[in-house]
Design an enzyme around this catalytic site. Structure first.
Site, PDB file in Angstrom:
ATOM      1  N   TYR A 168       0.849  -1.202   0.000  1.00 44.95           N
ATOM      2  CA  TYR A 168       0.000   0.000   0.000  1.00 44.95           C
ATOM      3  C   TYR A 168       0.879   1.245   0.000  1.00 44.95           C
ATOM      4  CZ  TYR A 168      -3.831   3.104   1.665  1.00 44.95           C
ATOM      5  OH  TYR A 168      -4.769   4.115   1.813  1.00 44.95           O
TER       6      TYR A 168
ATOM      7  N   LYS B 241       1.050   4.085  -2.869  1.00 41.80           N
ATOM      8  CA  LYS B 241       0.689   5.480  -2.579  1.00 41.80           C
ATOM      9  C   LYS B 241       1.876   6.425  -2.778  1.00 41.80           C
ATOM     10  CE  LYS B 241      -3.708   4.887  -1.394  1.00 41.80           C
ATOM     11  NZ  LYS B 241      -4.796   5.432  -2.235  1.00 41.80           N
TER      12      LYS B 241
HETATM   13  N1  LIG Z   1     -10.134   5.528   5.107  1.00 39.56           N
HETATM   14  C1  LIG Z   1      -8.899   5.911   5.389  1.00 39.56           C
HETATM   15  O1  LIG Z   1      -8.499   5.966   6.577  1.00 39.56           O
HETATM   16  C2  LIG Z   1      -7.964   6.364   4.286  1.00 39.56           C
HETATM   17  C3  LIG Z   1      -6.766   7.001   4.650  1.00 39.56           C
HETATM   18  C4  LIG Z   1      -5.888   7.426   3.667  1.00 39.56           C
HETATM   19  C5  LIG Z   1      -6.204   7.228   2.330  1.00 39.56           C
HETATM   20  N2  LIG Z   1      -7.373   6.586   1.979  1.00 39.56           N
HETATM   21  C6  LIG Z   1      -7.650   6.416   0.557  1.00 39.56           C
HETATM   22  O2  LIG Z   1      -8.879   7.038   0.269  1.00 39.56           O
HETATM   23  C7  LIG Z   1      -9.467   6.423  -0.886  1.00 39.56           C
HETATM   24  C8  LIG Z   1     -10.913   6.092  -0.573  1.00 39.56           C
HETATM   25  O3  LIG Z   1     -10.934   5.083   0.442  1.00 39.56           O
HETATM   26  P1  LIG Z   1     -12.115   4.908   1.498  1.00 39.56           P
HETATM   27  O4  LIG Z   1     -11.531   5.031   2.828  1.00 39.56           O
HETATM   28  O5  LIG Z   1     -13.283   5.735   1.109  1.00 39.56           O
HETATM   29  O6  LIG Z   1     -12.379   3.350   1.278  1.00 39.56           O
HETATM   30  P2  LIG Z   1     -13.730   2.598   0.879  1.00 39.56           P
HETATM   31  O7  LIG Z   1     -13.383   1.149   0.800  1.00 39.56           O
HETATM   32  O8  LIG Z   1     -14.804   3.034   1.765  1.00 39.56           O
HETATM   33  O9  LIG Z   1     -13.991   3.179  -0.591  1.00 39.56           O
HETATM   34  C9  LIG Z   1     -13.147   2.856  -1.665  1.00 39.56           C
HETATM   35  C10 LIG Z   1     -13.995   2.721  -2.902  1.00 39.56           C
HETATM   36  O10 LIG Z   1     -13.113   2.353  -3.999  1.00 39.56           O
HETATM   37  C11 LIG Z   1     -13.793   1.368  -4.753  1.00 39.56           C
HETATM   38  N3  LIG Z   1     -12.834   0.523  -5.470  1.00 39.56           N
HETATM   39  C12 LIG Z   1     -11.894  -0.274  -4.903  1.00 39.56           C
HETATM   40  N4  LIG Z   1     -11.242  -0.936  -5.872  1.00 39.56           N
HETATM   41  C13 LIG Z   1     -11.776  -0.539  -7.057  1.00 39.56           C
HETATM   42  C14 LIG Z   1     -11.518  -0.865  -8.412  1.00 39.56           C
HETATM   43  N5  LIG Z   1     -10.589  -1.782  -8.742  1.00 39.56           N
HETATM   44  N6  LIG Z   1     -12.242  -0.262  -9.374  1.00 39.56           N
HETATM   45  C15 LIG Z   1     -13.194   0.643  -9.052  1.00 39.56           C
HETATM   46  N7  LIG Z   1     -13.514   0.981  -7.783  1.00 39.56           N
HETATM   47  C16 LIG Z   1     -12.792   0.389  -6.808  1.00 39.56           C
HETATM   48  C17 LIG Z   1     -14.561   0.563  -3.735  1.00 39.56           C
HETATM   49  O11 LIG Z   1     -15.598  -0.201  -4.341  1.00 39.56           O
HETATM   50  C18 LIG Z   1     -15.058   1.631  -2.775  1.00 39.56           C
HETATM   51  O12 LIG Z   1     -16.307   2.149  -3.148  1.00 39.56           O
HETATM   52  C19 LIG Z   1      -8.595   5.199  -1.194  1.00 39.56           C
HETATM   53  O13 LIG Z   1      -7.726   5.497  -2.265  1.00 39.56           O
HETATM   54  C20 LIG Z   1      -7.824   4.986   0.102  1.00 39.56           C
HETATM   55  O14 LIG Z   1      -6.600   4.312  -0.098  1.00 39.56           O
HETATM   56  C21 LIG Z   1      -8.249   6.170   2.921  1.00 39.56           C
END
Ligand SMILES: NC(=O)c1ccc[n+]([C@@H]2O[C@H](COP(=O)([O-])OP(=O)(O)OC[C@H]3O[C@@H](n4cnc5c(N)ncnc54)[C@H](O)[C@@H]3O)[C@@H](O)[C@H]2O)c1
Length: 236
Positions: free
Chosen positions: A135, A139
C-alpha cells in the site's frame, strides 16, 4: 465510477455493493445536480475510455475535474504476502490511478479549458506504513505519477495534485486487518498518530473539503502539491 464488488480476498472490510452508486446518484440529483455513473473496475482501461467518452458527451464536451479515489487496503508483512496480494494492490492503487488519468487526459486536452486532477494518496504515500508495504509503495508511486503529470500537463493548464489523509471514518478504516498485525507487532503503531486530541479520525467531509478546494479556481496557482489532511500525523 465504482466497481461495486469485492476486489481482493485480502481486504478485511465490507466492499461496496450493487446499488451504492445509484444511492450516490440519488443524493446528487436531490441536490439539483446531474450525474452519470457506471460500474467499472479501474483495472479495465477499455471500459473507462468508453464510459468517459459517453459521459463527456452527455455533459456537453467538457471534463474539468478528475478525482482518482478508488483504492483498497489490506495488511501483511511484505515477505509474507503472496504475489496476488502485492500485484492486486499495485494494479488498483497505483496503475488504476494511471489508467484513470490516461482515459481522462485526451478528453480534457480536447475540451481545451484546462482542469484539475486530484489523486487520493495517503500518509502512507509520504511516510512508511509498516504492515502495508505494498500500500505504501503504491501510494508513494501516486506522488511520483502526479508530479511528473503536473509538469507534462502544465502546458494545457491542467493541474495535478495529491491529497494525503490519515485515518478517515469509512468502511476501509473500520476493517480489523490492521489490528491483527499491530497487536502482534506493537512497535509498528508508533509510525503515525493524530496530534489533535479532538480529531483522532477524520470525517469524509474533512477530506472532500480539501478536494473541492483543489478542484476550484481558489487553488489556481497550485499544481504538484502534496496536501496533507492528516491531523499532523506525518509530522510525528
Ligand atoms: N479511510 C482511510 O483511513 C484512508 C486514509 C488514507 C487514504 N485513503 C484512501 O482514500 C481512498 C478512498 O478510500 P475509502 O476510505 O473511502 O475506502 P472505501 O473502501 O470506503 O472506498 C473505496 C472505494 O473504492 C472502490 N474501489 C476499490 N477498488 C476498485 C476498483 N478496482 N475499481 C473501481 N472501484 C474500486 C470501492 O468499491 C469503494 O467504493 C482510497 O484510495 C484509500 O486508499 C483512505
Amino acid at each position: 465510477v465504482d466497481v461495486e464488488a469485492p476486489v481482493s480476498p485480502h481486504n478485511a472490510y465490507a466492499p461496496a455493493a450493487s446499488g451504492d452508486l445509484e444511492e450516490t446518484a440519488r443524493q446528487v440529483r436531490a441536490e439539483g445536480g446531474s450525474v452519470e455513473t457506471a460500474t467499472i473496475d479501474v483495472r479495465d482501461s477499455g471500459k473507462l475510455d468508453g464510459f468517459l467518452e459517453r459521459a463527456v458527451e452527455a455533459f456537453g464536451g467538457r471534463l474539468d475535474v478528475v478525482v482518482a479515489n478508488a483504492g483498497i487496503s489490506n495488511w501483511n508483512r511484505f515477505w509474507e504476502m503472496d504475489d496476488d496480494q502485492w500485484t492486486t494492490m499495485i494494479d488498483v492503487n497505483l496503475t488504476g490511478v494511471w489508467r484513470t488519468m490516461k482515459a481522462a487526459t485526451p478528453l480534457m486536452i480536447r475540451a481545451g479549458n484546462g482542469g484539475s486532477m486530484i489523486l487520493v494518496s495517503s500518509v502512507a504515500g509520504l511516510k512508511a506504513l509498516p504492515g502495508a508495504a505494498h500500500y505504501s509503495a503504491a501510494k508513494h508511486g501516486v506522488v511520483g505519477l502526479a508530479n511528473a503529470a503536473a509538469i507534462e500537463l502544465g502546458e494545457y493548464n491542467i493541474r495535478v495534485n495529491t491529497v494525503h489523509p490519515w485515518a478517515v471514518d469509512t468502511p476501509m478504516a473500520r476493517g480489523a486487518g490492521y489490528k491483527t498485525i499491530y497487536d502482534a507487532h506493537p512497535g509498528f503503531a508508533a509510525s503515525f498518530t493524530s496530534v489533535l486530541p479532538n480529531l483522532p479520525v477524520a470525517d469524509t467531509s474533512d477530506i472532500s473539503n480539501g478536494i473541492v478546494w483543489l478542484a476550484s479556481d481558489l487553488s489556481r496557482s497550485v499544481t504538484g502539491l502534496q496536501l496533507t489532511m492528516d491531523m499532523g500525523a506525518t509530522k510525528q
